[in-house]
Design a protein around this motif. Sequence first.
Motif, PDB file in Angstrom:
ATOM      1  N   LEU A   1       0.782  -1.223   0.292  1.00 22.12           N
ATOM      2  CA  LEU A   1       0.346   0.275   0.614  1.00 22.12           C
ATOM      3  C   LEU A   1       0.958   1.446  -0.256  1.00 22.12           C
ATOM      4  CD1 LEU A   1      -2.611  -0.812   2.836  1.00 22.12           C
ATOM      5  CD2 LEU A   1      -2.508  -1.280   0.282  1.00 22.12           C
ATOM      6  N   LEU A   2       2.624   1.567  -0.496  1.00 23.08           N
ATOM      7  CA  LEU A   2       2.285   2.291  -0.225  1.00 23.08           C
ATOM      8  C   LEU A   2       2.465   4.215  -1.164  1.00 23.08           C
ATOM      9  CD1 LEU A   2       6.496   0.521  -1.652  1.00 23.08           C
ATOM     10  CD2 LEU A   2       5.980   1.353   0.866  1.00 23.08           C
ATOM     11  N   ASN A   3       1.677   3.356  -1.940  1.00 21.42           N
ATOM     12  CA  ASN A   3       0.922   4.360  -2.124  1.00 21.42           C
ATOM     13  C   ASN A   3      -0.304   5.526  -1.838  1.00 21.42           C
ATOM     14  OD1 ASN A   3       3.134   5.368  -4.367  1.00 21.42           O
ATOM     15  ND2 ASN A   3       2.007   3.469  -6.132  1.00 21.42           N
ATOM     16  N   LYS A   4      -0.514   4.516  -0.596  1.00 17.62           N
ATOM     17  CA  LYS A   4      -1.942   5.103  -0.471  1.00 17.62           C
ATOM     18  C   LYS A   4      -1.559   5.785   0.498  1.00 17.62           C
ATOM     19  CE  LYS A   4      -4.852   1.988  -1.332  1.00 17.62           C
ATOM     20  NZ  LYS A   4      -6.295   2.521  -1.959  1.00 17.62           N
ATOM     21  N   PRO A   5      -3.191   7.202   0.665  1.00 18.18           N
ATOM     22  CA  PRO A   5      -2.386   7.563   2.047  1.00 18.18           C
ATOM     23  C   PRO A   5      -2.797   7.554   3.063  1.00 18.18           C
ATOM     24  CG  PRO A   5      -4.860   8.094   1.089  1.00 18.18           C
ATOM     25  CD  PRO A   5      -4.354   7.099  -0.003  1.00 18.18           C
ATOM     26  N   VAL A   6      -1.845   8.682   4.123  1.00 16.89           N
ATOM     27  CA  VAL A   6      -2.274   7.052   5.371  1.00 16.89           C
ATOM     28  C   VAL A   6      -3.326   7.538   5.856  1.00 16.89           C
ATOM     29  CG1 VAL A   6       0.709   7.822   5.815  1.00 16.89           C
ATOM     30  CG2 VAL A   6      -0.784   9.955   6.782  1.00 16.89           C
ATOM     31  N   SER A   7      -4.069   8.685   5.319  1.00 16.54           N
ATOM     32  CA  SER A   7      -5.499   8.402   6.448  1.00 16.54           C
ATOM     33  C   SER A   7      -6.394   7.646   5.956  1.00 16.54           C
ATOM     34  CB  SER A   7      -6.425   9.224   6.108  1.00 16.54           C
ATOM     35  OG  SER A   7      -6.354   9.815   4.043  1.00 16.54           O
ATOM     36  N   GLU A   8      -5.890   6.211   5.449  1.00 20.29           N
ATOM     37  CA  GLU A   8      -5.838   4.971   5.073  1.00 20.29           C
ATOM     38  C   GLU A   8      -5.872   3.866   6.559  1.00 20.29           C
ATOM     39  OE1 GLU A   8      -7.118   3.952   1.003  1.00 20.29           O
ATOM     40  OE2 GLU A   8      -7.138   5.664   0.665  1.00 20.29           O
ATOM     41  N   ILE A   9      -4.859   3.990   6.578  1.00 19.27           N
ATOM     42  CA  ILE A   9      -4.108   3.224   7.656  1.00 19.27           C
ATOM     43  C   ILE A   9      -4.212   4.193   8.982  1.00 19.27           C
ATOM     44  CG2 ILE A   9      -3.350   1.724   5.178  1.00 19.27           C
ATOM     45  CD1 ILE A   9       0.044   3.042   6.567  1.00 19.27           C
ATOM     46  N   MET A  10      -4.150   4.238   8.991  1.00 20.07           N
ATOM     47  CA  MET A  10      -3.486   5.302  10.223  1.00 20.07           C
ATOM     48  C   MET A  10      -5.371   4.861  10.945  1.00 20.07           C
ATOM     49  SD  MET A  10      -5.306   9.997   9.938  1.00 20.07           S
ATOM     50  CE  MET A  10      -6.929  10.088   9.755  1.00 20.07           C
ATOM     51  N   SER A  11      -4.444   5.155  12.814  1.00 25.70           N
ATOM     52  CA  SER A  11      -5.876   4.789  14.161  1.00 25.70           C
ATOM     53  C   SER A  11      -6.545   6.590  14.689  1.00 25.70           C
ATOM     54  CB  SER A  11      -5.436   4.763  14.593  1.00 25.70           C
ATOM     55  OG  SER A  11      -4.492   3.292  15.092  1.00 25.70           O
TER      56      SER A  11
END
Length: 359
Positions: free
Chosen positions: A293-303
Amino acid sequence: MKWSLKLGSIAGIKILVHWTFVFLIAWVVFSEAQRGSDLNTTLLAIAFILTVFLCVVLHELGHALTAKRYGINTKMITLLPIGGVASLERMPEKPKQELMIAIAGPAVNVVIALILWLVLPSLKDVPSEEFFQRITPANFFYLLLFVNVVLVVFNAIPAFPMDGGRVLRALLAFKLGRVRATQIAANLGQLLAIGFVFIGLFYNPFLILIGAFVFFGAYAENMLVQHLDFLRGHSVREGMMTNFVTLTPTDTVKDALNKLLMGSEHEFIVEQEGQVIGTLTRMQLIQAIKEELLNKPVSEIMSQEFKTFNVQDKLAEAYTELQKTRAPLIPVLDNGRLAGVINTDNINEFIMIKSALTH
C-alpha cells in the motif's frame, strides 16, 4: 493481558484465564498419574483446582468491588497458575482506602472458610490422616476449607505487592507517607521473594514463580510510586516534546516510510492545520508494506481513535495513563490545537534530568 481467554464478566469486570494455566492442569494430571490415580480421581483433582480458582476469583472480586466503592474501576481479573491478578485502574493514595481494598480479598476467603467450617461435620468425626492422603468426594470440601485458610495466611505475608504487603504499606503510610512506606514494604517483599525462590529450589517449583512475581512486582511498584511523587506538581507542558515530525492525511505510506528512515521517530501524529486527526505507528507502516500500500494516503491506515492530553494536565496523571495503556505516544493539545507529544520514555528522561539537577 496477552494470550488470555475471556471466561465472562462479573459486575462489568472481565474474567480472563492466561494460557499458562494449562501448565497447572498438566501438572495436576502428571502428579495424579505418578500416584497411580484412576481417571475419576484425576478428574476430581482437576475439579478441585478449578474450585480453588473460583475462590481466587471471589478473592479478587473482593478487592475490585471494594475499590469500586472508592471510584476505582477494575478492567479485568486474570487467572495465572500462581493465582489471580485484579487489574485496578489505579491504587488509592489514601492509606485508609488502600487498607480496606487490601484486606477485602482475604476477607472473602475467611467468609468461605467459615461457611465450610459451619456446614461440614466436625473434624473429630474424620476417621484418620489417611482420609486426606488422596482427594475423594468425601474430603473434597474439607480440603477446600484448608486451602482457603492457607490463602488467608499466605496473603497475610507482608511481601509487597501481595495483600499483606499492601496492608503493611497502608499502615506505614499513616505515619511515614506513601513513598517511604512503599520503599520499606517493597524491600521487605523482595527479601521474602528471595526466600521463596530458595525454598522453591528444594521443595516446590511454584514458589520460584511466586518469588519472581513478588520480587519484580515490588521493584516496579516502588519505582512507580517514587516517579509519581517526583512528578507531583509538574504539568504535561513541562514534560512534552515540542520538536517532532508530523504527517498530513494526504501523505502517502511511502512518504511516512521516508520520514521513518530519516529520523528517530517510530510513531507519528497525523494532523491538518493544527488539528489532530489520527496516529500512525511503525507496526501499521510495516503492515502497509506487506499489503503493498505504498501509494495509499496515511489517512487510510492510521488510527482514528486516540487519547489526548492538555498542556495543563498533571504530568503524574499522564505518566499513569501511559503506563496503563502502553500507548507509544499521545498528542498534547493547547486550546484544541496540537502543541506537542508525550510518551513514557520522554517522561522517564524528564525524571532523570530533574533528579540529576536536584542532587
